[in-house]
Design an enzyme around this catalytic site. Structure first.
Site, mmCIF file in Angstrom:
data_model
loop_
_atom_site.group_PDB
_atom_site.id
_atom_site.type_symbol
_atom_site.label_atom_id
_atom_site.label_comp_id
_atom_site.label_asym_id
_atom_site.label_seq_id
_atom_site.Cartn_x
_atom_site.Cartn_y
_atom_site.Cartn_z
ATOM 1 N N HIS A 200 -11.873 -1.162 2.748
ATOM 2 C CA HIS A 200 -10.831 -0.580 3.592
ATOM 3 C C HIS A 200 -11.339 -0.611 5.025
ATOM 4 O O HIS A 200 -12.524 -0.359 5.272
ATOM 5 C CB HIS A 200 -10.560 0.858 3.155
ATOM 6 C CG HIS A 200 -9.539 1.565 3.987
ATOM 7 N ND1 HIS A 200 -9.867 2.369 5.060
ATOM 8 C CD2 HIS A 200 -8.189 1.560 3.926
ATOM 9 C CE1 HIS A 200 -8.754 2.844 5.603
ATOM 10 N NE2 HIS A 200 -7.729 2.367 4.940
ATOM 11 N N GLU B 254 -10.017 4.066 -0.788
ATOM 12 C CA GLU B 254 -10.300 4.365 0.621
ATOM 13 C C GLU B 254 -10.678 5.830 0.852
ATOM 14 O O GLU B 254 -11.278 6.152 1.870
ATOM 15 C CB GLU B 254 -9.115 3.967 1.511
ATOM 16 C CG GLU B 254 -7.874 4.814 1.321
ATOM 17 C CD GLU B 254 -6.724 4.343 2.206
ATOM 18 O OE1 GLU B 254 -6.182 3.264 1.930
ATOM 19 O OE2 GLU B 254 -6.377 5.054 3.163
ATOM 20 N N GLU C 177 -1.782 -1.121 -3.701
ATOM 21 C CA GLU C 177 -2.855 -0.217 -3.285
ATOM 22 C C GLU C 177 -2.446 1.247 -3.373
ATOM 23 O O GLU C 177 -1.342 1.615 -2.978
ATOM 24 C CB GLU C 177 -3.239 -0.568 -1.838
ATOM 25 C CG GLU C 177 -4.265 0.364 -1.211
ATOM 26 C CD GLU C 177 -4.757 -0.152 0.132
ATOM 27 O OE1 GLU C 177 -4.845 -1.395 0.301
ATOM 28 O OE2 GLU C 177 -5.043 0.674 1.010
ATOM 29 N N ASP D 143 0.854 -1.198 0.000
ATOM 30 C CA ASP D 143 0.000 0.000 0.000
ATOM 31 C C ASP D 143 0.888 1.246 0.000
ATOM 32 O O ASP D 143 1.590 1.497 0.977
ATOM 33 C CB ASP D 143 -0.881 -0.037 1.259
ATOM 34 C CG ASP D 143 -1.805 1.162 1.362
ATOM 35 O OD1 ASP D 143 -1.827 1.995 0.431
ATOM 36 O OD2 ASP D 143 -2.507 1.256 2.388
HETATM 37 MG MG MG Z 1 -4.515 2.211 2.161
#
Ligand code: MG
Length: 373
Positions: free
Chosen positions: A299, A249, A223, A197
């Site tokens: 998320h 998110e 991500e 991420d």
């Molecule tokens: Mg994230």
């Protein structure tokens, strides 16, 4: 039954760090009714702003405070109340913080509906496909390959079969990123899902180079490598790599997610139930994702109110879907609820009691509540 109050309770740790950790504060929403039944929800973006959106006086027909919109209403009319909140905040809302506030209220309304009917939220969402959900451990990426290896081993020893490493210095140096990802893959071996991420906006070309490195280590998804607004960049990146690209998110509403899927061409969308519009809206986003053939993995990096809402949502999804499980341990993340939703061998049980199936620890809540601001 009528709503008598919508409380917006600001909770915070005594010390806030400017790191990628949204468990340090939250707004707990408590909806009260004339029948004594209550529902709880939460969101975790800038509590002062969220409180204002809920508690503000009205300044025009389409600029009303959420609390005043809901008092006197029947809390069982969830869909109608969602539209009422969305429409009558539309001059200062429609996306962002207002949707975060609507999300918290919406979660509380589903909890309340469950308590009223005696049914768990997952049953109200259509029924459970599973009694426990698979969790991936979600952690911040350490600075060195050795620390990354040790953390990966620790996560595996706890019984997880999947983990995501995010934020911090990731994305700034391709060589350092490769070393850390290599150390993680070596530590966990094959058959363990590893996700990366980035958490902020790289240049598209840099993201493509990073994704191609990650291809060598069988990464389950990459991500948020780009700015949430760089939809053309997401499409370009998705076409240039075999690593599934995930994001969402910071996105809200079915409108935002439809555009993200149609223009961004990502493989996985990640609505946060406490941000994107609550269970009512994420149900619709999930239908759109199903129609588009896009995977949805929510998320979830907050306290156990969001974890409970997410677990119920995942339980009621036909396809396998991971729960993001934040490993941090602080009073907001782990003590706000009387019986924390813990991962055992990488699985979290779906609560069986009515509503979200959780109960606030009032003593901890009182200690964490901010009353002077
Ligand atoms: Mg994230």
């Amino acid at each position: 039954m009528k709503i008598t109050d919508v409380e917006a309770i600001w909770v915070s740790l005594s010390e806030m760090k400017l790191i990628a950790d949204s468990t340090q504060q939250a707004v707990i929403v408590r909806i009260k009714t004339d029948e004594g039944i209550e529902g709880i929800g939460e969101t975790h973006t800038a509590p002062y702003v969220i409180k204002a959106i809920i508690e503000t006086d009205s300044s025009g027909i389409v600029a009303q405070g959420i609390r005043s919109l809901l008092i006197g209403e029947n809390p069982l009319d969830i869909e109608r109340l969602w539209h009422k909140m969305y429409y009558y905040t539309s001059r200062f809302g429609r996306r962002g913080a207002v949707l975060n506030a609507i999300s918290a209220v919406d979660i509380a309304l589903w909890d309340l509906l469950g308590k009223y009917t005696g049914l768990p939220v997952s049953t109200l969402l259509g029924g459970r496909f599973r009694e426990e959900v698979s969790a991936y451990a979600s952690v911040l990426m350490p600075d060195t390959p050795e620390e990354a290896r040790d953390l990966a081993l620790e996560i595996k020893a706890q019984g997880f079969q999947a983990a995501k490493f995010g934020w911090e210095t990731l994305g700034s140096d391709l060589v350092a990123d490769r070393k850390r990802v290599e150390a993680i893959r070596k530590a966990v071996g094959s058959g363990f899902a590893v996700m990366i991420d980035i958490g902020y906006g790289l240049e598209v070309r840099h993201a493509i180079r990073l994704a191609r490195i990650l291809e060598e280590y069988d990464i389950a998804f990459l991500e948020e490598p780009l700015s949430p607004d760089n939809l053309a960049g997401f499409a370009c990146l998705s076409a240039a790599t075999t690593v599934p690209i995930a994001t969402g998110e910071k996105e809200t509403t079915r409108f935002g997610f439809l555009e993200l899927m149609e223009r961004g061409k990502v493989s996985i969308i990640q609505p946060d139930i406490a941000r994107a519009g609550g269970l009512t809206e994420v149900k619709k986003i999930a239908l759109l994702a199903d129609l588009k053939g896009v995977e949805l993995i929510p998320h979830c990096w907050s306290n156990d109110i969001l974890v409970a809402a997410t677990v119920h949502f995942i339980a009621a999804r036909p396809a396998h879907c991971y729960l993001e499980y934040c490993l941090l341990d602080n009073p907001i993340r782990r003590e706000l609820i009387k019986e924390p939703l813990s991962a055992v061998n990488g699985k979290v049980s779906v609560p069986k009691r009515p509503g979200l199936g959780i109960e606030l620890n009032e003593e901890v809540l009182a200690k964490l509540t901010i009353t002077q601001f």
